[in-house]
Design an enzyme around this catalytic site. Sequence first.
Site, mmCIF file in Angstrom:
data_model
loop_
_atom_site.group_PDB
_atom_site.id
_atom_site.type_symbol
_atom_site.label_atom_id
_atom_site.label_comp_id
_atom_site.label_asym_id
_atom_site.label_seq_id
_atom_site.Cartn_x
_atom_site.Cartn_y
_atom_site.Cartn_z
ATOM 1 N N LYS A 39 0.840 -1.196 0.000
ATOM 2 C CA LYS A 39 0.000 0.000 0.000
ATOM 3 C C LYS A 39 0.877 1.249 0.000
ATOM 4 O O LYS A 39 2.085 1.179 0.224
ATOM 5 C CB LYS A 39 -0.918 -0.009 1.223
ATOM 6 N N ARG A 137 -10.145 0.627 15.233
ATOM 7 C CA ARG A 137 -10.126 1.425 14.017
ATOM 8 C C ARG A 137 -11.203 0.904 13.070
ATOM 9 O O ARG A 137 -12.169 1.578 12.784
ATOM 10 C CB ARG A 137 -8.718 1.373 13.388
ATOM 11 N N TYR A 264 16.030 30.994 0.862
ATOM 12 C CA TYR A 264 14.846 31.727 1.311
ATOM 13 C C TYR A 264 14.964 32.137 2.773
ATOM 14 O O TYR A 264 15.439 31.372 3.615
ATOM 15 C CB TYR A 264 13.594 30.858 1.154
ATOM 16 N N MET A 314 11.194 24.107 -2.384
ATOM 17 C CA MET A 314 10.231 23.125 -2.866
ATOM 18 C C MET A 314 10.901 22.023 -3.671
ATOM 19 O O MET A 314 10.593 20.828 -3.507
ATOM 20 C CB MET A 314 9.156 23.798 -3.722
#
Length: 369
Positions: A39, A137, A264, A314
Amino acid sequence: MSRENDFSRLELDLAACKDNYSYFRSLLKAETKLLVLVKANAYGHGAVEFASMMQSAGADYLAVALPVEGIELRKGGISLPILVLTAGTDYFEEIIDNRLEPGIPNIFTLKAFCDTLKRRGIKDYPVHIKLDTGMHRLGFMTSELDELCCFLKATDCVKVKSIYSHLAAAEDPDSDDFTLGQIGMFSQNADIITGSLAYRPIRHILNSAGIERFPQYQFDMVRLGIGIYGISAIPGRKLSPVASLKVKILQIKQLKAEDGTIGYGRHGKIAQSGTVTATIPVGYADGLNRHLGQGRASFSLNGHRVPTIGNICMDMCMLDITGVDAKVGDTVTIFGNDPTVEYLAGILDTIPYEILTSVPRRIKRIIIK
């Protein structure tokens, strides 16, 4: 048309994968089946690529979280049985069309799935019954088993392929009494369901930590997740990390004190004696958490550990490589054998799962044989 980042890659070490598989297989009886979790894009490793390796290695089952993940595997040529842990109720047609096997956590989902099967004239479709033994859950509570058993006796739409539950804290020795209580409840409740059927489904509750710490409770199958990717639940036990995130240096700068700052927010400070920086094509959009910036983490370059400098951007970040012999195009290892995923997770006060699953699909996966 999408294009991968040519400067970044996630290498998947096939030999390491086989080593980990062999280690966990050695803890099991010959007849115990082994399900591998793929998964979340195989914990960030690349779903189709990793599922292909597991299919070749001899896994008996695969599991995904969502139907769309199972569909991707089928389109990628994966033929192993696939358990969908969070099947929901909106994609039953797609589940059936792609030969996926839904996990069933409650009577509502079971009845809804059977309605779809009746409409299509399908009988004995494989499903997996999820029991809640303390995780709270998803799953049937003990008080709901009578209704479940009555329904299963009355329908010919489904066949219970397995009964399973999930351990909440198998990795924690302080929770061993709780874990053993979960296992005991699971065994009792699975027997109740099995007693109402004319056949015996597969039973499984152990996750990776459970396989290592409670192999005596392996039942008929185990679910191997984070362990196959190289993370052990036992302190000091070294498994082989399968994934290595590697990038190439884009540019090197020789900066003087009067050049000011780096990045930055001007948080990168140049030393009075000067600083040599390397810019690499990996940033927070590639899973490199911003909290690893400003020197909090260091990566591997030509046998040296080099710290981040300034804020992580980024798509890029800068490293302080002062005193290290390097050139444009040299490889920087973000994680792998050195530094490890555990090292980065420790800095961020998180778990290795989060580091691995944060690597996006735009990073190309390459199998190293």
